[in-house]
Design an enzyme around this catalytic site. Sequence first.
Site, PDB file in Angstrom:
ATOM      1  N   HIS A   1      -1.383   9.313   3.521  1.00  0.00           N
ATOM      2  CA  HIS A   1      -0.906   7.815   3.473  1.00  0.00           C
ATOM      3  C   HIS A   1      -1.317   7.277   4.634  1.00  0.00           C
ATOM      4  O   HIS A   1      -2.139   6.317   4.534  1.00  0.00           O
ATOM      5  CB  HIS A   1       0.782   7.903   3.461  1.00  0.00           C
ATOM      6  CG  HIS A   1       1.347   6.679   3.618  1.00  0.00           C
ATOM      7  ND1 HIS A   1       2.700   6.434   2.860  1.00  0.00           N
ATOM      8  CD2 HIS A   1       0.768   5.318   3.436  1.00  0.00           C
ATOM      9  CE1 HIS A   1       2.753   4.879   2.783  1.00  0.00           C
ATOM     10  NE2 HIS A   1       1.774   4.492   3.276  1.00  0.00           N
TER      11      HIS A   1
ATOM     12  N   HIS B   1       3.412   0.079  10.706  1.00  0.00           N
ATOM     13  CA  HIS B   1       2.701   1.076  10.056  1.00  0.00           C
ATOM     14  C   HIS B   1       1.572   0.491   9.300  1.00  0.00           C
ATOM     15  O   HIS B   1       1.316  -0.704   9.162  1.00  0.00           O
ATOM     16  CB  HIS B   1       3.721   1.204   8.634  1.00  0.00           C
ATOM     17  CG  HIS B   1       3.034   2.195   7.573  1.00  0.00           C
ATOM     18  ND1 HIS B   1       2.334   3.167   7.708  1.00  0.00           N
ATOM     19  CD2 HIS B   1       2.883   1.623   6.424  1.00  0.00           C
ATOM     20  CE1 HIS B   1       1.964   3.369   6.426  1.00  0.00           C
ATOM     21  NE2 HIS B   1       2.306   2.586   5.453  1.00  0.00           N
TER      22      HIS B   1
ATOM     23  N   GLY C   1       0.179  -2.140   4.914  1.00  0.00           N
ATOM     24  CA  GLY C   1       0.626  -2.066   6.229  1.00  0.00           C
ATOM     25  C   GLY C   1       1.819  -2.841   6.363  1.00  0.00           C
ATOM     26  O   GLY C   1       2.220  -3.749   5.496  1.00  0.00           O
TER      27      GLY C   1
ATOM     28  N   SER D   1       7.910  -3.413   0.911  1.00  0.00           N
ATOM     29  CA  SER D   1       8.579  -2.270   0.144  1.00  0.00           C
ATOM     30  C   SER D   1       8.932  -1.019   0.865  1.00  0.00           C
ATOM     31  O   SER D   1       9.613  -0.161   0.808  1.00  0.00           O
ATOM     32  CB  SER D   1       7.735  -1.780  -1.264  1.00  0.00           C
ATOM     33  OG  SER D   1       6.384  -1.477  -0.679  1.00  0.00           O
ATOM     34  N   GLU D   2       8.052  -1.101   2.175  1.00  0.00           N
ATOM     35  CA  GLU D   2       8.324   0.210   2.955  1.00  0.00           C
ATOM     36  C   GLU D   2       9.603  -0.174   4.085  1.00  0.00           C
ATOM     37  O   GLU D   2       9.530   0.630   5.204  1.00  0.00           O
ATOM     38  CB  GLU D   2       7.097   0.433   3.780  1.00  0.00           C
ATOM     39  CG  GLU D   2       5.863   0.981   3.145  1.00  0.00           C
ATOM     40  CD  GLU D   2       6.180   2.340   2.391  1.00  0.00           C
ATOM     41  OE1 GLU D   2       7.367   2.916   2.297  1.00  0.00           O
ATOM     42  OE2 GLU D   2       5.214   2.759   1.786  1.00  0.00           O
TER      43      GLU D   2
HETATM   44 ZN   LIG Z   1       1.594   2.496   3.665  1.00  0.00          ZN
END
Ligand SMILES: [Zn+2]
Length: 285
Positions: free
Chosen positions: A160, A97, A31, A77-78
Amino acid sequence: MSTRVEEQLRAEIVEAGRRLYSRGYVASNDGNISARLGESRLITTPKSVSKGFMTPDMMVIVDYDGKKVSGDRDPSSELPMHLEIYRNRPDINAVVHAHPPLATGFAVAGIPLTRAVLAEVVTTLGSIPIAEYGTPSTAELPAAVRKYIKAHDGLLLANHGAVTCCRTVMTAYYKMETIEHFAKISLVARLLGREHLISREEVERLQGLRGMYGIAAPAPLCTDGSDSSIDQVLCQVLEAPESSTERLVPDVSSALQRASRDGEIRLTYGELTALITDAVRNLKD
Ligand SMILES: [Zn+2]
């Protein structure tokens, strides 16, 4: 030196992360959460940290190209997915997220949450489509999200999780809660074998109430279905029948009422055909 606004955002991100973790919407270090910190800066969660146990000083400040401006840790990293959302949605200030298990189950099964069944979901989110699969932490994921984010505040991410955006950190978090709650109710209704849909007329009435609750509508309803080949969708596909009596799963309650005392259920030929047709359609789905 951090401003009051920045301190407030750090505290809100910590709180949203704590709720994501305590409700089981993330496992391990999954997350990420971010928020706008003015016109040239974003504040975001660090990578490789449990979102349930963050402290305000852990946050990372980056610019809109994703370059770190300050913070001891590295950003998630997102982050490119978050940046893509901010680029496409000047009206929102926060992105959340997570991997909530029921909503992610729908995302894994390839079943979007696009049926009009709950008034509060119709009002706050409308439809929740599935963004095509993209490898996490690569440019594929922002590209997949880009297609839907102009018209939706909440998306499932194929195989995902889910992502939401809104004006504040907490309202983006609440949208994540609503998606997971909706997924739970949808699953129960489908297990029970019936799902009565809200009529199109009622959907329009509910959307008309958005202004009263201060909810901004991300996009209008599509009038003639969606075109999956287009680059970016600008309207929402919501499954809502023209007639309020139309049902996705045929009603067999009259047949059940006719059941004899020994439990035998008698169906008319029409009811039996409708049940078989529906079962086949569900298999195909
Ligand atoms: Zn994720």
